[in-house]
Design a protein around this motif. Structure first.
Motif, PDB file in Angstrom:
ATOM      1  N   GLY A  91      40.244  15.374  10.692  1.00  0.00           N
ATOM      2  CA  GLY A  91      40.238  14.293   9.722  1.00  0.00           C
ATOM      3  C   GLY A  91      39.309  14.502   8.545  1.00  0.00           C
ATOM      4  O   GLY A  91      39.064  13.568   7.781  1.00  0.00           O
ATOM      5  N   GLY A  92      38.762  15.695   8.400  1.00  0.00           N
ATOM      6  CA  GLY A  92      37.803  15.933   7.333  1.00  0.00           C
ATOM      7  C   GLY A  92      36.535  15.115   7.512  1.00  0.00           C
ATOM      8  O   GLY A  92      35.796  14.866   6.558  1.00  0.00           O
ATOM      9  N   ASP A  93      36.260  14.692   8.755  1.00  0.00           N
ATOM     10  CA  ASP A  93      35.095  13.857   9.066  1.00  0.00           C
ATOM     11  C   ASP A  93      33.872  14.734   9.260  1.00  0.00           C
ATOM     12  O   ASP A  93      33.722  15.387  10.287  1.00  0.00           O
ATOM     13  CB  ASP A  93      35.365  13.026  10.314  1.00  0.00           C
ATOM     14  N   LEU A  94      33.021  14.745   8.259  1.00  0.00           N
ATOM     15  CA  LEU A  94      31.839  15.602   8.259  1.00  0.00           C
ATOM     16  C   LEU A  94      30.741  15.087   9.180  1.00  0.00           C
ATOM     17  O   LEU A  94      29.869  15.825   9.596  1.00  0.00           O
ATOM     18  CB  LEU A  94      31.322  15.746   6.828  1.00  0.00           C
ATOM     19  N   GLY A  95      30.759  13.823   9.537  1.00  0.00           N
ATOM     20  CA  GLY A  95      29.728  13.274  10.410  1.00  0.00           C
ATOM     21  C   GLY A  95      28.437  13.020   9.661  1.00  0.00           C
ATOM     22  O   GLY A  95      28.231  13.503   8.546  1.00  0.00           O
ATOM     23  N   ARG A 109      24.318  17.698  12.455  1.00  0.00           N
ATOM     24  CA  ARG A 109      25.447  16.780  12.326  1.00  0.00           C
ATOM     25  C   ARG A 109      26.481  17.142  13.375  1.00  0.00           C
ATOM     26  O   ARG A 109      26.581  18.292  13.783  1.00  0.00           O
ATOM     27  CB  ARG A 109      26.032  16.756  10.920  1.00  0.00           C
ATOM     28  N   VAL A 111      30.436  17.296  14.496  1.00  0.00           N
ATOM     29  CA  VAL A 111      31.805  17.361  13.990  1.00  0.00           C
ATOM     30  C   VAL A 111      32.724  17.746  15.155  1.00  0.00           C
ATOM     31  O   VAL A 111      32.269  18.228  16.191  1.00  0.00           O
ATOM     32  CB  VAL A 111      31.964  18.380  12.835  1.00  0.00           C
ATOM     33  N   THR A 112      34.003  17.527  14.939  1.00  0.00           N
ATOM     34  CA  THR A 112      34.998  17.984  15.910  1.00  0.00           C
ATOM     35  C   THR A 112      35.923  18.957  15.203  1.00  0.00           C
ATOM     36  O   THR A 112      36.503  18.634  14.168  1.00  0.00           O
ATOM     37  CB  THR A 112      35.803  16.802  16.482  1.00  0.00           C
TER      38      THR A 112
END
Length: 120
Positions: A91-95, A109, A111-112
């Motif tokens: 999801g482009g989720d950088l955390g 950080r 991330v997945t």
């Protein structure tokens, strides 16, 4: 193709896991054994990892890499197998970037990363 910047980003081994998505569809029967059938050729596998940055510059360099190259597929050395896979951050989720110590000199950080694992 872009490559994950392993030279200035360390991965945590303690919270890493390999979680493949199911490739079978299971249908419960009114009576008897449930039926199953294959619905995918490859398993989309998620690997949650914690990224550690030893300097504030390394954290900034990672963000630059992520926004310029890391939003698409990239070469990633799998932490369990050591093989290079084509991966992307889910999801482009950088955390959130959080301090790893009492200061921001070191940070981390979560991330997945996901990749397609061939099952045949």
């Amino acid at each position: 193709m872009a490559a994950f910047p392993h030279d200035y980003v360390r991965l945590s081994w303690t919270d890493s896991a390999d979680k493949p998505a199911p490739i079978m569809l299971r249908s419960e029967m009114e009576r008897g054994v449930p039926k199953q059938r294959r619905i995918a050729a490859d398993a989309l596998t998620e690997v949650p990892v914690t990224l550690f940055f030893n300097t504030a510059q390394a954290a900034a360099d990672f963000e630059t890499w992520f926004y310029s190259q890391g939003l698409a597929w990239f070469d990633f050395t799998h932490p369990r197998t050591g093989t290079v896979v084509q991966a992307r951050i889910v999801g482009g989720d950088l955390g959130a970037l959080t301090p790893a110590t009492g200061t921001w000199a070191r940070s981390k950080r979560q991330v997945t990363v996901e990749y397609l694992r061939a099952v045949l």
